[in-house]
Scaffold this active site. Structure first.
Site, PDB file in Angstrom:
ATOM      1  N   SER A 276       0.430   4.950  -2.338  1.00 46.42           N
ATOM      2  CA  SER A 276       0.324   3.488  -2.412  1.00 46.42           C
ATOM      3  C   SER A 276      -0.479   3.099  -3.646  1.00 46.42           C
ATOM      4  CB  SER A 276      -0.390   2.949  -1.179  1.00 46.42           C
ATOM      5  OG  SER A 276      -1.767   3.266  -1.249  1.00 46.42           O
ATOM      6  N   ASP A 277      -0.316   1.853  -4.057  1.00 45.68           N
ATOM      7  CA  ASP A 277      -1.275   1.305  -5.003  1.00 45.68           C
ATOM      8  C   ASP A 277      -2.583   1.078  -4.238  1.00 45.68           C
ATOM      9  OD1 ASP A 277      -2.580   0.250  -7.183  1.00 45.68           O
ATOM     10  OD2 ASP A 277      -0.908  -1.011  -7.803  1.00 45.68           O
ATOM     11  N   TRP A 278      -3.638   0.820  -4.962  1.00 48.53           N
ATOM     12  CA  TRP A 278      -4.990   0.743  -4.388  1.00 48.53           C
ATOM     13  C   TRP A 278      -5.172  -0.585  -3.639  1.00 48.53           C
ATOM     14  CZ3 TRP A 278      -3.677   4.867  -6.511  1.00 48.53           C
ATOM     15  CH2 TRP A 278      -4.514   5.932  -6.765  1.00 48.53           C
TER      16      TRP A 278
END
Ligand code: BGC
Length: 730
Positions: A276-278
């Site tokens: 995932s992105d952060w």
């Protein structure tokens, strides 16, 4: 047993489609124990559940505002995943690296790296070889610090002139973006470091990026942004894909069954892992929707892939097999790339890295206009340099891709913003001052500087100089979209005033996006230098003096006004953070120049435009077809008096009776004066086809191709191909 099952699975998957000869999706043979699938299956089977969850939960390894404290680690960077030493699985030590190895918020005091020019500059080179070389450079610097996973490879199409992260990306064309991203990933991974490809998909704007819902037809998506990702995956084989913050057709990109399970893993046969992105995960159910690993987990509302995911599995709401599958995906990429064997190795020759950064910056510069003043004659006696912090350095883009260059920033302007990430924002000026480089290039001239703060003063000094170089900047960054096409801070007024005082005015643009140029007719030359990185100053001087012949081509259309573009303001601009908005990508697959061609509008500068100090002729365009392999060939000759590079661009202009405009092939050829060369372009048949909901279909009929100096300026070199209707693969 587990190993046998995996071998069977690998054998079954080994027919993975090869839609484009030479660029087949990964096929996996399972002949030896070093096979990453077999190893991953065996190691996964030996893990405890605790270890499985650990491998799927990344975290930010340093104190971040508003986040619970973390145990200090050696060598902190953007992300970390704890490994399993007893089985030889290292920590995944993740660093942002789109434009070089980053040092977020200075967590490694004093650690600096080579700052490469922006992604748009790299794309402007139209040179995949360069992308591979710069990928290797970044990986070597990462490896020297023990980073084994790079958060790199941004391939979102630059759909809008305002996109705050466009500078990190590779332009508006799926072929160009896919080829360049693939080459860069290949370079990174050749050094044993895993690369991501991000941000999957349609993360086209920063405004309300966490709550914006991108709406697009599946076919249009497959023929545009998804095609860029697909080509990049086929060529670069990235170990990991990072999904974006935004929603796509109603589901978060990191919890999007269609995008992750159907398109990426099923249709494309992708075998790596999705991280995932952060701060982009919203539930433990994301695992069944195709997400394999939660990154920067403290930034989400919960550490979903730990206790909540365990509870879902125990309750039987998520099958345990999916947990194992996700872990196997992480392991197989680590093993396939060799990241488990990575040994930190020092960078032996930093001077080579500086030289490559300088070459890359110069190769990406685009000469937009030249009335003959460039290359600068070496008899100028007085040169005035105006504006753009040129006495200190060059502009850089803000956000997670921001690199701290050798010696630190030349200047920092804290700008701040309304929320979260943008609160921290600052304009960082990369050292390597154009002023110093110009002084070195013109030792006999008086080279002076005016800040440009007061246009009238700059004009008064300009009137007395032989020539004037105005450096204009437009700062862009993560979480910050542009809100207009004008250069900010009154720089248009400055350029008008200087040009009125001295017609020998050259404008150098250090921008993250296209800008308009109301003064264009009044200046002698315009050089688009993007964010040129830590060797930007000398690279600008190299091109202005003709030491390097400009050969960059625009990877993005420069609109004449915002009304020409599909969106004239960033959707959601002015709405409070958290507002859910829908963005209808009405242009569908007609991104960038295709939109202008379809509507017959003339932009300020077209995709593919770029001038040279020498001249080229392109002739003898021919197409050939053998089976599924379609190839174009042409002859390129340098007819001028300087050595330089030409970028051949082949456009499809008619497909089975329909007018279209699609770049189907490109090549950059370096030629000495008088030299010529035959150039071959292999055509990806998907660029001749349409996605019909299940597969790529070519309509039967006539296909017409033209060479172009840009997407707008087509040459009289035309070739025709008759194709029967048919499917492309498998
Ligand atoms: C960005 C990613 C980046 C991550 C880690 C996010 O804000 O969108 O591109 O890799 O932070 O720094």
């Amino acid at each position: 047993m587990a190993a046998r099952q995996s071998a069977m699975a690998a054998a079954l998957l080994s027919f993975a489609i090869a839609p484009f000869p030479g660029h087949a999706l990964q096929t996996y043979s399972s002949s030896s124990a070093s096979d990453p699938d077999i190893r991953a299956a065996a190691v996964e089977a030996a893990l405890t559940d605790e270890e499985r969850h650990r491998l799927l939960t990344g975290y930010v390894p340093f104190a971040f505002p508003g986040m619970p404290p973390v145990e200090p680690v050696v060598n902190p960077s953007s992300g970390r995943v704890r490994g399993v030493p007893r089985l030889g699985i290292p920590d995944l030590v993740e660093s942002d690296a789109s434009l070089g190895v980053t040092n977020p918020m200075g967590v490694r005091p004093g650690d600096t790296a080579t700052a490469l020019p922006s992604g748009l500059a790299l794309a402007a080179s139209f040179n995949p070889q360069l992308a591979e070389e710069t990928g290797k450079l970044v990986a070597a610097e990462a490896r020297s610090r023990g980073f084994n996973v790079l958060l790199a490879g941004g391939a979102n199409l630059t759909r809008d002139w305002f996109g705050g992260r466009n500078f990190e990306y590779l332009g508006e064309d799926p072929l160009l973006a896919g080829v360049m991203a693939g080459a860069s990933i290949k370079g990174v991974q050749s050094k044993g470091v895993v690369s991501t490809l991000k941000h999957f998909s349609l993360n086209a704007q920063e405004t309300l990026r966490d709550t914006a819902n991108a709406r697009i037809e599946d076919a249009a998506h497959r023929e545009s942004d998804l095609l860029a990702f697909q080509i990049a995956i086929e060529r670069g084989r990235p170990g990991s894909i990072m999904c974006g913050y935004n929603l796509v057709n109603g589901a978060y990109a990191c919890e999007n069954d269609h995008l992750l399970n159907k398109v990426l893993k099923q249709d494309w046969g992708y075998k790596g892992w999705v991280m995932s992105d952060w701060g982009a995960v919203h539930s433990a159910q994301a695992l069944v929707k195709g997400l394999d690993q939660q990154s920067g987990s403290q930034l989400d509302k919960q550490v979903w892939f730990d206790a909540p995911l365990k509870a879902e599995i125990v309750a039987g709401r998520i099958p345990k097999s999916r947990l194992s599958d996700a872990v196997r995906r992480v392991l197989r990429s680590v093993f396939a790339v060799g990241a488990d064997k990575l040994q930190p190795q020092p960078v032996t020759d930093p001077a080579l890295h500086s030289a490559l950064a300088r070459r890359a910056a110069a190769e990406g510069m685009v000469l937009l206009k030249n009335n003959g003043i460039l290359p600068l004659a070496n008899d100028a006696r007085s040169i005035l340099v105006v504006g753009g912090f040129a006495n200190v350095g060059v502009m850089s883009g803000w956000g997670s891709s921001q690199v701290t260059p050798k010696g630190g920033y030349g200047a920092v302007v804290p700008l701040g913003g309304r929320s979260g990430f943008s609160e921290l924002s600052r304009q960082n000026i990369h050292p390597s001052a154009p002023l110093a480089a110009l002084k070195a290039a013109f030792p006999k001239a008086a080279v002076s500087f005016e800040s440009g703060y007061f246009p009238e003063a700059a004009a008064a000094y300009a009137a007395k100089a032989d020539l004037v170089i105005v450096i204009a900047t437009q700062w862009q960054g993560e979480s910050i979209d542009a809100s207009g096409l004008n250069l900010p801070n009154g720089q248009n007024v400055l350029i008008e005033a200087v040009a009125a005082a001295n017609p020998n005015t050259v404008v150098v643009l250090e921008t993250g996006n296209p800008v308009t140029m109301p003064w264009l007719n009044n200046v002698s030359a315009v050089l688009q230098a993007w964010y040129p990185g830590s060797e930007g100053g000398p690279a600008i001087a190299d091109v202005l003096t003709g030491k390097v012949n400009p050969a960059g081509r625009l990877p993005m259309t420069f609109p004449a006004s915002v009304d020409q573009a599909p969106r004239s303001v960033p959707p959601g601009q002015g709405d409070p953070v958290g507002t859910r908005i829908d963005i209808d990508y009405v242009e569908g697959a007609n991104v960038g120049y295709r939109w202008y061609a379809a509507r017959g509008t003339k932009p300020l500068f077209a995709f593919g435009h770029g001038l040279s100090y020498t001249s080229f002729e392109q002739q003898g365009l021919a197409m050939s077809r053998r089976g599924r392999r379609i190839e174009a060939s042409l002859a390129v000759a340098n007819t001028g008096s300087r050595s330089g590079a030409e970028v051949s661009q082949l456009y499809l202009v008619e497909a089975a009776g329909r007018p279209v405009r699609k770049l189907v092939g490109f090549a950059r050829t370096e030629l000495e004066p008088g030299a010529s060369q035959r150039v071959k372009l292999e055509i990806d048949p998907r660029l001749l086809a349409n996605w019909d909901g299940k597969e790529w279909l070519v309509a039967g009929g006539t296909y017409r191709f033209r060479l172009g100096r840009s997407a707008e300026e087509l040459l009289d070199q035309e070739a025709i191909l008759k194709l029967d209707a048919g499917r492309i693969h498998p």
